[in-house]
Design an enzyme around this catalytic site. Structure first.
Site, PDB file in Angstrom:
ATOM      1  N   GLY A  14       1.022  -1.074   0.019  1.00 41.40           N
ATOM      2  CA  GLY A  14      -0.066  -0.019   0.287  1.00 41.40           C
ATOM      3  C   GLY A  14       0.913   0.872  -0.159  1.00 41.40           C
ATOM      4  CG  ASP A 132      -7.284   3.365   1.853  1.00 41.70           C
ATOM      5  OD1 ASP A 132      -7.957   3.827   0.784  1.00 41.70           O
ATOM      6  OD2 ASP A 132      -6.244   3.152   2.102  1.00 41.70           O
TER       7      ASP A 132
END
Length: 342
Positions: A14, A132
């Site tokens: 990520g 997120d």
């Protein structure tokens, strides 16, 4: 705090760093996010960022809930150029795989929506925003519970740099594009988008323009294309979760849980979307019902519904299109056919 982790295979990546499977002396098998100093980052900048991350990592430990990935601890690497965020390892992986192979059954979606909303309520109650929420950050544990992961590190100051990561900008609410910042209700928007994607699967969603190109223009929720087996009550809730105006959106996780509980339980159609065909299957009273929508050309479609006995017995035609018809007409007819019978 230093640690002696035995890092294993990389299981994800990520914006903040790679995620590795690891063995911890106390917690046994864990997932570890390794956050490293950027090559262009000065020592002073890294020292400051590392201090902030270490402080935030300690705060994340407060967010304990059965639907939130547990943060065990955060520690500095021996080399001082990285820190380790040590978390619970969810053996079932993320719902990104389910999105890519979907659509999911509506019964599964109801459970996912409930689990994630419970976890999100716990985060909001502790003063966290997730910022997120997307299928890749919804994780399954060994019991099948869905947990919110990768929370707490994204801030409003980071959002647009972070936004270059795959899929993130497709989950940014209308008001955030306008510069109004994130909130509880922008988390609810992102959850609505995640549920829409899981209901429809990647193949269906990719037939529409990328959401990031539409959301900022306004009216995105009204423009969503729906698979015909999704009931109107489900559509209304997801549109309410993704309303442009935060004041007109579902206002809280408590309100969302109440709305999810009221959703009807429609026939549990198992849907498969391919390039030129969509097929639905379910079993009822000893028979297997199959509904198929075929795309014959850019503007010509036909559909057929048949029932076959699981044991002995004849096949029956339950419904069909009157020859070749438009896509909009085919979807309208299938909405009527696939809807729950009163």
């Amino acid at each position: 705090m230093k640690t002696n982790l035995a890092l294993g295979a990389r299981i994800g990546a990520g914006y903040f760093g790679a995620v590795h499977l690891a063995t911890d002396p106390v917690h046994d098998q864990v997932a570890v996010k390794v956050i490293r100093q950027d090559p262009q980052e000065t020592a002073a900048a890294w020292t400051s960022r590392k201090a902030n991350l270490l402080a935030e990592g300690q705060r994340l430990r407060q967010a304990e809930h059965e639907n939130v990935v547990r943060v065990h601890y955060i520690a500095e690497a021996d080399t001082d150029d990285a820190i380790f965020l040590v978390m619970e390892y969810c053996t079932g992986g993320s719902l990104q795989t389910d999105y890519e192979t979907g659509p999911l059954l509506l019964d599964e979606i109801r459970k996912i929506a409930t689990d994630v909303t419970l976890g999100l309520r716990a985060l909001h109650a502790r003063g966290f925003l997730h910022r997120d929420i997307k299928p890749g950050n919804l994780l399954k544990d060994a019991r099948g519970a869905i947990k919110l992961g990768d929370f707490g590190l994204v801030t409003d100051n980071l959002i647009w740099g972070y936004g270059s990561q795959q899929g993130y900008l497709d989950h940014v609410a209308f008001e955030v594009w306008r510069g109004d910042g994130t909130s509880v209700r922008s988390d609810i928007w992102a959850l609505g988008m995640s549920l829409y994607r899981l209901i429809h699967g990647e193949r269906w969603c990719e037939k529409s323009p990328a959401p990031r190109d539409l959301i900022r223009q306004g009216g995105f929720a009204r423009s969503l294309a729906w698979l015909p087996h999704v009931p109107n009550e489900w559509r209304r809730l997801l549109r309410a979760m993704m309303h442009d105006d935060p004041q007109s959106r579902v206002q809280s996780t408590d309100a969302l849980l109440a709305a999810i509980a009221k959703l009807p339980s429609p026939p549990n159609w198992k849907c498969k979307v391919s390039a030129n065909r969509i097929q639905w299957r379910r079993q009822s009273k000893g028979r297997r019902i199959t509904v198929t929508l075929n795309q014959l050309s850019a503007r010509k479609f036909e559909w057929l519904a048949v029932s076959k006995s699981i044991g002995k017995g004849r096949s029956r035609t339950l419904g069909r299109s009157n020859g070749q018809i438009s896509k909009s007409q085919a979807l309208r007819e299938l909405e009527a056919f696939l809807a729950p019978r009163s």
